[in-house]
Design an enzyme around this catalytic site. Structure first.
Site, short mmCIF file in Angstrom:
data_model
loop_
_atom_site.label_atom_id
_atom_site.label_comp_id
_atom_site.label_asym_id
_atom_site.label_seq_id
_atom_site.Cartn_x
_atom_site.Cartn_y
_atom_site.Cartn_z
N ALA A 1 0.86 -1.18 0.00
CA ALA A 1 0.00 0.00 0.00
C ALA A 1 0.90 1.23 0.00
O ALA A 1 1.57 1.52 1.00
CB ALA A 1 -0.90 -0.01 1.23
N LEU A 2 0.93 1.95 -1.10
CA LEU A 2 1.81 3.11 -1.26
C LEU A 2 0.97 4.38 -1.25
O LEU A 2 0.25 4.68 -2.20
CB LEU A 2 2.60 3.00 -2.57
CG LEU A 2 3.67 4.05 -2.81
CD1 LEU A 2 4.76 4.00 -1.75
CD2 LEU A 2 4.28 3.88 -4.20
N SER A 3 1.05 5.12 -0.15
CA SER A 3 0.19 6.30 0.02
C SER A 3 0.75 7.54 -0.66
O SER A 3 0.02 8.48 -0.94
CB SER A 3 0.01 6.59 1.51
OG SER A 3 1.24 7.02 2.08
N GLY A 4 2.06 7.56 -0.87
CA GLY A 4 2.72 8.77 -1.36
C GLY A 4 3.51 9.48 -0.28
O GLY A 4 4.15 10.50 -0.53
N GLY A 5 3.48 8.92 0.93
CA GLY A 5 4.24 9.47 2.05
C GLY A 5 5.55 8.74 2.26
O GLY A 5 5.82 7.71 1.63
N SER B 1 5.31 4.70 3.76
CA SER B 1 5.03 3.61 2.82
C SER B 1 6.12 3.51 1.75
O SER B 1 6.42 2.42 1.25
CB SER B 1 3.66 3.79 2.17
OG SER B 1 3.56 5.00 1.48
N MET C 1 -4.50 3.78 -3.03
CA MET C 1 -5.95 3.94 -2.86
C MET C 1 -6.41 5.36 -3.22
O MET C 1 -5.78 6.33 -2.83
CB MET C 1 -6.35 3.71 -1.39
CG MET C 1 -6.27 2.31 -0.90
SD MET C 1 -7.24 2.08 0.63
CE MET C 1 -6.79 3.48 1.64
N CYS D 1 -11.70 2.67 8.67
CA CYS D 1 -11.06 2.56 7.36
C CYS D 1 -10.11 1.38 7.33
O CYS D 1 -10.10 0.60 6.37
CB CYS D 1 -10.32 3.85 7.02
SG CYS D 1 -9.45 3.78 5.44
N GLY E 1 3.12 0.91 5.48
CA GLY E 1 4.15 1.64 6.23
C GLY E 1 3.80 1.88 7.68
O GLY E 1 4.38 2.77 8.31
N CYS F 1 -8.82 12.34 6.35
CA CYS F 1 -8.57 12.61 4.94
C CYS F 1 -9.76 13.25 4.23
O CYS F 1 -9.58 14.03 3.29
CB CYS F 1 -8.14 11.34 4.22
SG CYS F 1 -9.41 10.06 4.12
#
Length: 358
Positions: free
Chosen positions: A6-10, A13, A32, A103, A127, A201
């Site tokens: 799961a790659l959030s962009g932070g 992760s 996601m 969530c 992450g 979010c």
């Protein structure tokens, strides 16, 4: 091993992805989308939140820089059904819900994880600052706290389905946040210094009042009263307040500091009292999720909010409820929040707080 990440962009992760690559796993990234991009463009973002268009762009850039394929997964429908709608409903019921826990249970480690595993992956990684380890005591893999006590995120995992733990990887759990940022810098990951997500979010401006207004709900002002029924002020709408809150109450001159004791949605009233009355000797929680087998009565430590101190307690399990009695009184036990239970650093499970016991 084939691992879906799961790659959030932070940064968290991103480093989890990097660490798994270094270990030699076959890795693919998944990102996601919980809301449409236009939603964030129309909002004043006061604090960093996840799942924004800039996060998607960062996730794509991270994956490309590490030579990893990335897939964007649309979870908007299930996110609204399982997170936004229950959050709204619970607010109107006078509760203080925790959308991140829901969530994790229903979306990230539910629908999203199921989608990833259906693609033929052996494990699902994120992450999170938590650990998955085999426990000799419980005879199975369990979730444990991350070694960085300040960043530990095990509380938010208290209600995920227990069978999923076998399939989880949390590479960051053995590191501190500072170490994760250092690894990111050394690896040349561009989000090494990116600000952390700090708010819900789908409420990027931090205003529950604006959120409800966008959902077609207009709040009404009401009375703030003492236990004796004395009117001491007015509130802007009971969903905006929570047990133990002091700031934001329009209270006229009174002899002592007053805190929210409870909310009565039926009469649009917020009840306040002195500090002593917002400490609780126990709680009743419902719909428990247990990651391990527990007896009908046992001792453990309980956390009633992410940032609350852990409280030694005796837990009694009865049907679909648990009764918790603390050794020492605990501040602001809040209906709708999650009670998470621990055996030292092992997460036993969690339940939704129904009511506090004074």
């Amino acid at each position: 091993m084939k691992v879906g990440v799961a790659l959030s962009g932070g940064v968290d992760s991103a480093v989890a992805l990097y660490l798994l690559l270094k270990e030699g796993h076959e890795v693919k990234a998944f990102h996601m989308k919980t809301k449409e991009d236009e939603f964030f463009l129309k909002k004043e973002i006061k604090k960093k939140v996840c799942c924004s268009p800039s996060d998607t762009a960062d996730a794509i850039r991270i994956a490309r820089s590490l030579g990893v394929e990335i897939e964007i997964v649309d979870v908007r429908e299930v996110f609204r059904e399982k997170v936004i709608e229950p959050f709204k409903r619970d607010l109107l019921r006078g509760l203080t819900p925790n959308p991140c826990v829901h969530c994790n249970r229903y979306v990230k480690f539910g629908y999203f994880m199921d989608y990833v595993l259906s693609q033929g992956f052996d494990a699902f990684a994120s992450g999170h600052y938590a650990r998955v380890e085999f426990s000799g005591k419980y005879g199975k893999k369990v979730i444990k706290k991350g070694v960085d006590g300040k960043k530990d995120q095990s509380y938010f995992l208290a209600r995920i389905e227990p069978w999923r733990i076998e399939k989880l990887l949390f590479p960051n759990g053995i590191y501190t946040k500072e170490e994760i940022r250092r690894i990111a810098e050394e690896a040349g990951i561009h989000v090494a210094k990116k600000q952390e997500s700090q708010d819900v979010c789908f409420i990027p401006d931090g205003s529950i009042e604006n959120f409800l207004k966008d959902e077609g709900i207009t709040l009404s002002e009401g009375k703030v009263i003492t236990e004796k029924g004395e009117v001491v002020g007015h509130h802007r709408g009971y969903p905006l307040y929570t047990v133990g809150q002091r700031k934001g109450l329009k209270i006229e001159k009174f002899g002592e500091r007053l805190y929210v004791r409870e909310k009565i949605p039926e009469s649009n009233v917020v009840v306040v009292s002195g500090l002593e009355d917002v400490f609780f000797s126990g709680l009743i929680a419902e719909d428990p999720v247990w990651h391990v087998e527990v007896p009908e009565e046992f001792r453990c430590v309980c956390r009633v909010r992410k940032k609350s101190e852990e409280a030694p307690a005796v837990v009694r399990v009865r049907d679909n409820e648990v009764e918790v009695r603390f050794e020492k009184k605990v501040f602001a036990v809040t209906p709708g929040q999650i009670a998470a239970f621990y055996d030292e650093d092992t997460l036993l499970g969690g339940a939704i707080i129904k009511e506090g016991i004074r």
